[in-house]
Write a protein that holds these residues in place. Structure first.
Motif, short mmCIF file in Angstrom:
data_model
loop_
_atom_site.label_atom_id
_atom_site.label_comp_id
_atom_site.label_asym_id
_atom_site.label_seq_id
_atom_site.Cartn_x
_atom_site.Cartn_y
_atom_site.Cartn_z
N ALA A 40 0.83 -1.21 0.00
CA ALA A 40 0.00 0.00 0.00
C ALA A 40 0.86 1.26 0.00
O ALA A 40 0.60 2.21 -0.76
N LYS A 41 1.89 1.29 0.83
CA LYS A 41 2.74 2.49 0.93
C LYS A 41 3.46 2.76 -0.38
O LYS A 41 3.49 3.90 -0.86
N THR A 42 4.03 1.70 -0.97
CA THR A 42 4.73 1.86 -2.24
C THR A 42 3.78 2.30 -3.34
O THR A 42 4.10 3.19 -4.15
N PHE A 43 2.60 1.69 -3.37
CA PHE A 43 1.60 2.06 -4.37
C PHE A 43 1.21 3.53 -4.22
O PHE A 43 1.07 4.26 -5.22
N ASN A 44 1.04 3.99 -2.99
CA ASN A 44 0.68 5.38 -2.75
C ASN A 44 1.77 6.32 -3.24
O ASN A 44 1.49 7.35 -3.88
N GLU A 45 3.01 5.98 -2.96
CA GLU A 45 4.14 6.82 -3.39
C GLU A 45 4.19 6.90 -4.91
O GLU A 45 4.42 7.98 -5.48
N GLN A 46 3.98 5.76 -5.58
CA GLN A 46 4.00 5.75 -7.04
C GLN A 46 2.83 6.53 -7.62
O GLN A 46 2.98 7.25 -8.61
N SER A 47 1.67 6.42 -6.99
CA SER A 47 0.46 7.09 -7.49
C SER A 47 0.59 8.60 -7.45
O SER A 47 0.07 9.30 -8.34
N PHE A 48 1.26 9.11 -6.42
CA PHE A 48 1.37 10.56 -6.26
C PHE A 48 2.75 11.09 -6.63
O PHE A 48 3.07 12.24 -6.32
N SER A 49 3.55 10.25 -7.29
CA SER A 49 4.81 10.73 -7.87
C SER A 49 4.48 11.57 -9.10
O SER A 49 3.33 11.63 -9.56
N GLU A 50 5.49 12.21 -9.66
CA GLU A 50 5.27 13.03 -10.86
C GLU A 50 4.71 12.17 -11.99
O GLU A 50 3.77 12.58 -12.69
N GLU A 51 5.26 10.98 -12.16
CA GLU A 51 4.79 10.09 -13.23
C GLU A 51 3.38 9.61 -12.96
O GLU A 51 2.54 9.53 -13.87
N GLY A 52 3.09 9.30 -11.70
CA GLY A 52 1.76 8.84 -11.34
C GLY A 52 0.71 9.91 -11.57
O GLY A 52 -0.39 9.64 -12.06
N ARG A 53 1.04 11.15 -11.21
CA ARG A 53 0.10 12.25 -11.43
C ARG A 53 -0.12 12.51 -12.91
O ARG A 53 -1.23 12.87 -13.34
N LYS A 54 0.93 12.35 -13.71
CA LYS A 54 0.79 12.50 -15.16
C LYS A 54 -0.19 11.48 -15.71
O LYS A 54 -1.03 11.80 -16.56
N ARG A 55 -0.10 10.25 -15.22
CA ARG A 55 -1.01 9.21 -15.69
C ARG A 55 -2.46 9.56 -15.31
O ARG A 55 -3.37 9.44 -16.14
N SER A 56 -2.67 10.02 -14.09
CA SER A 56 -4.01 10.39 -13.66
C SER A 56 -4.55 11.53 -14.51
O SER A 56 -5.71 11.50 -14.95
N ARG A 57 -3.71 12.54 -14.75
CA ARG A 57 -4.15 13.67 -15.57
C ARG A 57 -4.49 13.24 -16.99
O ARG A 57 -5.45 13.72 -17.59
N ARG A 58 -3.70 12.31 -17.52
CA ARG A 58 -3.93 11.82 -18.89
C ARG A 58 -5.32 11.18 -19.01
O ARG A 58 -6.05 11.43 -19.98
N ILE A 59 -5.68 10.38 -18.02
CA ILE A 59 -6.98 9.71 -18.04
C ILE A 59 -8.11 10.72 -17.81
O ILE A 59 -9.14 10.69 -18.50
N ILE A 60 -7.92 11.64 -16.87
CA ILE A 60 -8.95 12.64 -16.60
C ILE A 60 -9.11 13.56 -17.81
O ILE A 60 -10.24 13.94 -18.18
N ASN A 61 -8.02 13.93 -18.45
CA ASN A 61 -8.10 14.77 -19.65
C ASN A 61 -8.89 14.05 -20.76
O ASN A 61 -9.64 14.68 -21.50
N TRP A 62 -8.70 12.73 -20.86
CA TRP A 62 -9.45 11.96 -21.86
C TRP A 62 -10.95 12.01 -21.55
O TRP A 62 -11.77 12.21 -22.44
N LEU A 63 -11.28 11.86 -20.26
CA LEU A 63 -12.69 11.92 -19.86
C LEU A 63 -13.28 13.30 -20.17
O LEU A 63 -14.38 13.41 -20.72
#
Length: 296
Positions: A40-63
């Motif tokens: 969980a901790k590692t996943f959280n760190e990856q999710s809110f890393s610069e790369e993780g935030r880029k992935r989230s933005r990419r999906i939200i931008n598509w929506l």
């Protein structure tokens, strides 16, 4: 050829395949509801890393490019984890109900949403499969129901349960094929005596049944890869978990085999792993479905 257009056959085929997969994982002792707890901790760190935030933005931008808005809308985030999408949804002005069953992830989620007003993000600490959506009054209760890479989509019945909660849109993302994982592909022949072969997964059932049932939707398939470096211990734990997901034995003999390979192939104690694969995204438009049903 007629079977290609037979909804019942496709529904049964999907359900049968999922039951076989679940039985294999149960036999191997895999518990999906707690499989993320150790990382969980590692996943959280990856999710809110610069790369993780880029992935989230990419999906939200598509929506957003498909017309989905977030300001003053209600969102049900199923499998919210530590808030990888809950947080940016709320930052865009949405009221989010975040559904997550893993205690370590819920704890991290609570930390990540602390900056929002109390009524903007609510957490439901319960597996979606255990929830009676009718009893909760969730029928068409959310403008968007969001299910990103969460193993609650097992058959068409589970899709209907998700769709029941959505008023305007439903987003579902799933693997298109088994994940590509460089270390697993190295280990696979040692455990099975065969080379690793990627197989198509349930995304095809979902898209075809949406088509047969008259839903309006947009879909996108992408290939996404990333490289990470882990210790022998972390690599061993990760590979054994993945072998269990495939229904293979994770007994002491298998552990010794994998541990021995890691010592020999990666004497530095660090293992570079490439992982990712082909992923499918689908946005279902419920308002268009209502129009379709009235005209039909």
């Amino acid at each position: 050829m007629n079977d290609f257009y037979n909804e019942a056959i496709w529904e049964k085929a999907w359900k049968d395949q999922s039951e076989i997969m679940l039985k294999k994982m149960q036999k191997a002792g895999v518990d999906f509801s707690h499989s993320f707890d150790p990382k969980a901790k590692t996943f959280n760190e990856q999710s809110f890393s610069e790369e993780g935030r880029k992935r989230s933005r990419r999906i939200i931008n598509w929506l957003e490019g498909q017309g989905v808005g977030f300001e003053n809308t209600s969102v049900l985030d199923i499998g919210a984890a530590s808030g990888v999408f809950t947080v940016p949804f709320a930052e865009r002005g949405a009221r989010v109900t975040a559904l997550e069953s893993s205690p370590p992830l819920v704890e991290l989620l609570e930390e990540n949403i602390a900056k929002f007003a109390d009524d903007q993000v609510s957490i439901v600490h319960e597996p979606f499969e255990h929830i009676d959506v009718q009893d909760k009054g969730w029928g068409e209760a959310f403008d968007l129901v969001f299910v990103s890479m969460c193993p609650v989509i097992l058959d068409w019945e589970s899709v209907e349960k998700v769709l029941y909660c959505a008023r305007k849109y439903c987003y579902i993302s799933m693997p298109v094929t088994h994940n590509e994982h460089s270390l697993l592909q190295e280990i696979w022949p040692l455990i099975t005596g065969q080379s690793f072969k990627k197989k198509p997964l349930e995304m095809g059932y979902l898209l075809h049944l949406l088509y047969l049932k008259g839903y309006s939707y947009e879909s996108l398939v992408t290939r996404e890869m990333k490289t990470k470096e882990v210790t022998h211990e972390a690599a061993l734990q990760e590979v054994m978990t993945m072998l269990g997901h495939y229904g293979l034995s994770v007994d002491e003999k298998a552990v010794r085999t994998v541990a021995g390979y890691l010592e020999q192939a990666y004497p530095s104690g660090r293992v570079a792993v490439q992982e990712g694969g082909r992923f499918g995204k689908v946005l279902i438009r419920l308002q268009d479905q209502s129009m379709y049903s009235k005209e039909d």
